[in-house]
Write an enzyme that holds these catalytic residues in place. Structure first.
Site, PDB file in Angstrom:
ATOM      1  N   GLU A 283       5.852  21.591 -29.121  1.00 29.15           N
ATOM      2  CA  GLU A 283       4.963  22.275 -30.070  1.00 29.15           C
ATOM      3  C   GLU A 283       5.762  23.159 -31.024  1.00 29.15           C
ATOM      4  OE1 GLU A 283       0.466  23.255 -29.215  1.00 29.15           O
ATOM      5  OE2 GLU A 283       1.663  24.973 -28.612  1.00 29.15           O
ATOM      6  N   HIS A 304      12.962   6.346  -8.437  1.00 27.58           N
ATOM      7  CA  HIS A 304      12.249   5.139  -7.998  1.00 27.58           C
ATOM      8  C   HIS A 304      11.124   4.794  -8.964  1.00 27.58           C
ATOM      9  CE1 HIS A 304      14.396   5.277  -4.139  1.00 27.58           C
ATOM     10  NE2 HIS A 304      14.388   6.580  -4.390  1.00 27.58           N
ATOM     11  N   LYS A 418      -9.024  20.567 -34.052  1.00 30.34           N
ATOM     12  CA  LYS A 418      -9.855  21.731 -33.720  1.00 30.34           C
ATOM     13  C   LYS A 418     -10.996  21.874 -34.723  1.00 30.34           C
ATOM     14  CE  LYS A 418      -6.675  25.152 -31.762  1.00 30.34           C
ATOM     15  NZ  LYS A 418      -6.061  26.444 -32.025  1.00 30.34           N
TER      16      LYS A 418
HETATM   17  O1  PA5 Z   1       1.625  27.829 -27.766  1.00 32.17           O
HETATM   18  C1  PA5 Z   1       0.578  27.995 -28.351  1.00 32.17           C
HETATM   19  O2  PA5 Z   1       0.437  28.856 -29.246  1.00 32.17           O
HETATM   20  C2  PA5 Z   1      -0.645  27.171 -28.005  1.00 32.17           C
HETATM   21  O3  PA5 Z   1      -0.330  26.190 -27.068  1.00 32.17           O
HETATM   22  C3  PA5 Z   1      -1.731  28.063 -27.430  1.00 32.17           C
HETATM   23  O4  PA5 Z   1      -1.230  28.736 -26.303  1.00 32.17           O
HETATM   24  C4  PA5 Z   1      -2.972  27.265 -27.050  1.00 32.17           C
HETATM   25  O5  PA5 Z   1      -3.448  26.560 -28.151  1.00 32.17           O
HETATM   26  C5  PA5 Z   1      -4.055  28.184 -26.524  1.00 32.17           C
HETATM   27  O6  PA5 Z   1      -4.318  29.178 -27.446  1.00 32.17           O
HETATM   28  P1  PA5 Z   1      -5.076  30.506 -27.079  1.00 32.17           P
HETATM   29  O7  PA5 Z   1      -4.213  31.299 -26.184  1.00 32.17           O
HETATM   30  O8  PA5 Z   1      -5.309  31.191 -28.383  1.00 32.17           O
HETATM   31  O9  PA5 Z   1      -6.350  30.113 -26.407  1.00 32.17           O
END
Ligand code: PA5
Length: 430
Positions: A283, A304, A418
């Site tokens: 990410e 394996h 989203k």
């Molecule tokens: O690393 C990140 O920013 C994302 O993976 C968030 O943690 C994830 O989308 C969840 O977001 P939030 O903590 O706002 O619910």
């Protein structure tokens, strides 16, 4: 002191590996990256050296434990779940929820919106003695809010509107978001996620520290290990092996076409650690057509399953082994059937010895097959070593972001789905 070492020898010595010239050519960019990093340090760098987040996490955890909570549901997804899950899996007993002695309340993670999981959690918890920790930095993640609303409904039914609130904690942005608004309205307890620390870098905020403390893990030791890493990165700069790792994996991707990074711990408790890292790397770096693909595996199990591909499949991977020198638990292999040569040879060794011998064997076989691999070694698996390693990989990811010229701290690619979800679920304004 944590003893964590990084060995990139087999990225250099393998046929077609990275040479001195390539490293030198990247050297200036790496120096610039680390200079920029320290001129404007990301928020996660200050976490190990402050009690600002550990103190309230520990205090509230003590309260939950002292009240004799039987169940603790951690609600969160992505960066709000993967760190706490990694810590729990790595450091707590694998059958923690079944232990007869009281290590803390049983721990449940509600991440996905799949009702199969949430319904199953609700099947087993003792609602009147259940606490729920809702973790969302933004305070508006649909999956987390939906899980919370369902659990809330059940808690209200079991405890009534007044008392249910006493069983809820919001771990959320310290300044804004819908959970802050609900907390103000209902007087809910809250723990802060600092605004300058993004989800996947937040394991050492209350996101990771609170559930860790609830289960009795030593959060001070986690922070101590991470602080040691911060000091060593500050002293060694571009020579710190975690920082060098950013250069190695970057070069493996952009110069050698090895765009898959397989993290393969030889330790079952680190399987979810690999999942935590996969999110961190994916990410943070997968942007603007750049980034390499992280993948999690576990040794020896995946010898394996996947190692055939790593040994003889496409030359597009780097295997990163994590080995634990001294496993926290071990079992001797008793003597039996010594007349059977394919069985008896194991007698007198230990399970951990076999695991580590297989780890070495895989490393050697990969090298001989011309497959680049690196190794991270932990002297042992405990809070201090894990704290060090998490901090080191966060630093490495941030530096890799500079090398790839992408912003490691945003995630614009997850927004589109989203928005569509909000619109289809009828959220006003979408
Ligand atoms: O690393 C990140 O920013 C994302 O993976 C968030 O943690 C994830 O989308 C969840 O977001 P939030 O903590 O706002 O619910």
């Amino acid at each position: 002191m944590a003893k964590v070492t990084f060995d990139y020898t087999n990225l250099r010595e393998v046929e077609g590996g990275i040479g001195d010239r390539e490293l030198q050519e990247l050297g200036l960019r790496l120096e610039d990256a680390i200079d920029g990093f320290f001129k404007n340090p990301p928020g996660f760098m200050r976490l190990p050296k402050t009690a600002e987040f550990s103190s309230p996490s520990k205090a509230l955890a003590e309260e939950v434990r002292a009240l004799g909570a039987t169940d603790f549901i951690h609600v969160g997804i992505g960066g709000s779940a993967l760190g706490p899950i990694a810590l729990h899996r790595a450091l707590n007993h694998p059958y923690y929820n079944l232990l007869p002695s009281y290590p803390g309340p049983r721990l449940h993670f509600a991440e996905n919106t799949d009702p199969a999981t949430l319904a199953a959690i609700l099947d087993v918890v003792d609602l009147p003695n259940t606490w729920v920790n809702v973790v969302t930095k933004s305070g508006s993640t649909a999956e987390t809010i939906a899980n919370f609303l369902v659990i809330r409904g059940n808690l209200v039914e079991a405890l009534g509107e007044g008392t249910y609130r006493e069983h809820v904690v919001f771990t959320t942005d310290s300044e804004e978001g819908y959970l802050r608004q609900i907390a103000d309205r209902e007087g809910t307890r809250t723990l802060p996620i600092p605004p300058d620390v993004g989800g996947r870098f937040s394991v050492l905020t209350p996101v990771g520290l609170f559930p860790a403390a609830v289960t009795g893990l030593d959060v001070d030791a986690l922070l101590r290990g991470a602080a040691q890493c911060v000091d060593e990165v500050a002293q060694r700069g571009a020579d710190h092996p975690a920082v060098e790792g950013a250069a190695y994996y970057y070069l493996m991707d952009v110069s050698k076409g090895r765009n898959v990074r397989v993290m393969m711990p030889y330790a079952d408790p680190l399987d979810r650690f690999a999942a935590w890292f996969v999110q961190l790397w994916a990410e943070s770096l997968g942007k603007e057509g750049r980034g390499s693909t992280p993948h999690g595996a576990v040794g020896t199990t995946d010898q394996h399953s996947q190692v055939q591909l790593y040994m003889e499949g496409p030359q597009d991977k780097v295997i990163e082994i994590i080995e634990v020198e001294d496993h926290p638990r071990d079992l001797p292999i008793p003597k039996a059937y010594e007349d059977l040569e394919g069985v008896g040879y194991l007698s007198g060794h230990t399970m951990a010895e076999l695991l580590n011998v297989e780890c070495n064997a895989t490393r050697k076989a990969l090298l001989e097959a011309g497959r680049p691999n690196a190794t991270i070694s932990l002297a042992t698996l405990d809070e201090e070593h894990l704290g060090y390693l998490m901090q080191a990989l966060e630093v490495q990811t941030a530096i890799a972001g500079s090398l790839y010229s992408v912003n490691a701290f945003n995630q614009p690619g997850v927004e589109a789905a989203k928005q569509i979800t909000y619109s289809r679920m009828g959220r006003p304004g979408y």
